[in-house]
Design an enzyme around this catalytic site. Structure first.
Site, PDB file in Angstrom:
ATOM      1  N   HIS A 276       0.613  -1.014   0.339  1.00  0.00           N
ATOM      2  CA  HIS A 276       0.608  -0.045  -0.074  1.00  0.00           C
ATOM      3  C   HIS A 276       0.704   1.277   0.038  1.00  0.00           C
ATOM      4  O   HIS A 276       2.169   1.171  -0.444  1.00  0.00           O
ATOM      5  CB  HIS A 276      -0.777   0.567   1.092  1.00  0.00           C
ATOM      6  CG  HIS A 276      -0.163   0.092   2.214  1.00  0.00           C
ATOM      7  ND1 HIS A 276       0.389  -1.120   2.872  1.00  0.00           N
ATOM      8  CD2 HIS A 276      -0.229   0.600   3.594  1.00  0.00           C
ATOM      9  CE1 HIS A 276       0.332  -0.732   4.608  1.00  0.00           C
ATOM     10  NE2 HIS A 276       0.215   0.544   4.482  1.00  0.00           N
TER      11      HIS A 276
ATOM     12  N   HIS B 108       1.110   3.493   2.104  1.00  0.00           N
ATOM     13  CA  HIS B 108       1.579   4.909   2.951  1.00  0.00           C
ATOM     14  C   HIS B 108       2.948   4.424   3.188  1.00  0.00           C
ATOM     15  O   HIS B 108       4.376   3.732   2.523  1.00  0.00           O
ATOM     16  CB  HIS B 108       1.235   4.318   4.807  1.00  0.00           C
ATOM     17  CG  HIS B 108       0.058   4.758   4.880  1.00  0.00           C
ATOM     18  ND1 HIS B 108      -0.522   3.943   5.573  1.00  0.00           N
ATOM     19  CD2 HIS B 108      -1.072   5.330   4.343  1.00  0.00           C
ATOM     20  CE1 HIS B 108      -1.998   4.428   5.892  1.00  0.00           C
ATOM     21  NE2 HIS B 108      -1.925   5.337   4.862  1.00  0.00           N
TER      22      HIS B 108
ATOM     23  N   HIS C 251       3.949  -4.862  11.240  1.00  0.00           N
ATOM     24  CA  HIS C 251       5.092  -3.877  12.538  1.00  0.00           C
ATOM     25  C   HIS C 251       4.965  -5.075  13.057  1.00  0.00           C
ATOM     26  O   HIS C 251       3.827  -6.039  13.366  1.00  0.00           O
ATOM     27  CB  HIS C 251       3.768  -2.737  12.733  1.00  0.00           C
ATOM     28  CG  HIS C 251       4.125  -1.730  11.981  1.00  0.00           C
ATOM     29  ND1 HIS C 251       4.754  -1.041  11.991  1.00  0.00           N
ATOM     30  CD2 HIS C 251       2.788  -1.267  11.147  1.00  0.00           C
ATOM     31  CE1 HIS C 251       4.421  -0.001  10.595  1.00  0.00           C
ATOM     32  NE2 HIS C 251       3.285  -0.374   9.996  1.00  0.00           N
TER      33      HIS C 251
ATOM     34  N   ASP D 289       5.875   4.649   5.317  1.00  0.00           N
ATOM     35  CA  ASP D 289       7.086   3.976   5.879  1.00  0.00           C
ATOM     36  C   ASP D 289       6.541   1.944   5.163  1.00  0.00           C
ATOM     37  O   ASP D 289       7.382   1.382   5.556  1.00  0.00           O
ATOM     38  CB  ASP D 289       6.278   3.611   7.085  1.00  0.00           C
ATOM     39  CG  ASP D 289       4.773   2.603   7.645  1.00  0.00           C
ATOM     40  OD1 ASP D 289       4.161   3.292   7.126  1.00  0.00           O
ATOM     41  OD2 ASP D 289       4.773   2.566   8.506  1.00  0.00           O
ATOM     42  N   HIS D 290       6.235   1.934   4.223  1.00  0.00           N
ATOM     43  CA  HIS D 290       6.107   1.186   3.312  1.00  0.00           C
ATOM     44  C   HIS D 290       6.393   1.374   1.952  1.00  0.00           C
ATOM     45  O   HIS D 290       6.829   0.358   1.343  1.00  0.00           O
ATOM     46  CB  HIS D 290       4.814   0.003   3.062  1.00  0.00           C
ATOM     47  CG  HIS D 290       4.031  -0.151   4.339  1.00  0.00           C
ATOM     48  ND1 HIS D 290       4.155  -1.365   4.667  1.00  0.00           N
ATOM     49  CD2 HIS D 290       3.603   0.633   5.705  1.00  0.00           C
ATOM     50  CE1 HIS D 290       3.743  -1.303   5.776  1.00  0.00           C
ATOM     51  NE2 HIS D 290       3.286  -0.525   6.648  1.00  0.00           N
TER      52      HIS D 290
ATOM     53  N   ASP E  72       0.227  -3.920   6.162  1.00  0.00           N
ATOM     54  CA  ASP E  72      -0.902  -3.342   7.017  1.00  0.00           C
ATOM     55  C   ASP E  72      -2.430  -3.555   6.762  1.00  0.00           C
ATOM     56  O   ASP E  72      -3.133  -3.449   8.504  1.00  0.00           O
ATOM     57  CB  ASP E  72      -0.988  -1.648   7.491  1.00  0.00           C
ATOM     58  CG  ASP E  72       0.852  -1.335   8.319  1.00  0.00           C
ATOM     59  OD1 ASP E  72       1.306  -2.667   8.353  1.00  0.00           O
ATOM     60  OD2 ASP E  72       0.647  -0.038   8.097  1.00  0.00           O
TER      61      ASP E  72
ATOM     62  N   HIS F 173      -7.340  -0.588   5.675  1.00  0.00           N
ATOM     63  CA  HIS F 173      -7.067   0.122   6.014  1.00  0.00           C
ATOM     64  C   HIS F 173      -6.487   1.077   4.868  1.00  0.00           C
ATOM     65  O   HIS F 173      -6.472   2.429   4.794  1.00  0.00           O
ATOM     66  CB  HIS F 173      -5.155  -0.864   5.923  1.00  0.00           C
ATOM     67  CG  HIS F 173      -4.008   0.145   6.798  1.00  0.00           C
ATOM     68  ND1 HIS F 173      -4.440   0.518   8.167  1.00  0.00           N
ATOM     69  CD2 HIS F 173      -3.015   0.704   6.175  1.00  0.00           C
ATOM     70  CE1 HIS F 173      -3.138   1.185   8.197  1.00  0.00           C
ATOM     71  NE2 HIS F 173      -2.212   0.834   6.975  1.00  0.00           N
TER      72      HIS F 173
END
Length: 243
Positions: free
Chosen positions: A43, A45, A157, A47-48, A119, A100
């Protein structure tokens, strides 16, 4: 954040699932003598996807969700539910797990009994519903729940210990959950990861995969007989948000 390297020893092809940090990947690749060939983004975001562009400088193919293709840095190939992804001789299937984020996907490798869920699903939990709806997210979790019990679930995570506290608050009489929490706590005390987890174990203990049939969970979060399974999931997700 967790990121993962998948390597095909026959061809030398190597894929990274999500890119929380380019430098960590570069160091691990150098240590192992592997060359990165593909990035699989679950996805959009940051942090990915934050390491995409730096890692792509070496001629890497970036694969990401079709419904978020304009948000994936450096994307080369956009994929959706039912599509196949391949690096070297290893082939995976794309699963729609939106909720998400709206376009979130998972990558399932049936021959290796592994699924990379970003996530969407966590050990003993699930992701926050930032963009999707309860109906969408619940359908996504059902698709993951339908995979074989021996599937290893790799999430994004290390949230298991906090997820366990919430799970115990809504289903304290679940003996499988009680046993699982004890193992989780022991692992974290030793500084060990709790990821990956077996999907069969998640089905026994993760409240977000049990809310449609566990009377204890449903009673504790105020599910009524008029609520659909998706509405029950929505109540559970809100309860976690406020926990």
């Amino acid at each position: 954040n967790y990121g993962y390297l998948l390597h095909d020893p026959e061809t030398g092809a190597t894929a990274a699932v999500d890119t929380p940090d380019a430098r960590d990947y570069q160091e691990e690749l150098a240590k192992r003598g592997w060359k990165l060939t593909h990035i699989l983004n679950t996805h959009h975001h940051h942090d990915h996807t934050g390491g995409n562009l730096e890692l792509k400088r070496d001629g890497v193919t970036v694969i990401g969700p079709v419904n978020e293709k304009h948000k994936i840095p450096g994307i080369d190939q956009a994929v959706g539910h039912g599509d196949h992804v391949q690096f070297g001789n290893i082939q995976g299937t794309v699963i729609d797990v939106g909720g998400h984020t709206k376009g979130h996907v998972a990558f399932w490798f049936p021959d290796q009994s592994k699924v990379f869920v970003g996530d969407a699903l966590f050990s003993l939990g699930c992701g926050k519903m930032f963009e999707g709806t309860p109906d969408q997210f619940w359908a996504s979790l059902q698709r993951l729940r339908d995979l074989p019990d021996d599937t290893l679930v790799y999430c994004g995570h290390e949230y298991t210990k906090s997820n366990a506290k919430f799970a115990m608050s809504v289903e304290p009489n679940n003996t499988d959950l009680v046993a699982r929490v004890a193992i989780v706590n022991q692992k974290r005390e030793r500084g060990e990861p709790t990821v990956p987890s077996l999907l069969g174990e998640e089905k026994k203990a993760n409240p977000f995969l049990r809310v449609d049939f566990s009377d204890e969970i449903r009673s504790n979060i105020g599910v009524t007989s008029e609520d659909t399974a998706a509405q029950a999931f929505g109540k559970l997700r809100r309860a976690k948000d406020n926990f």
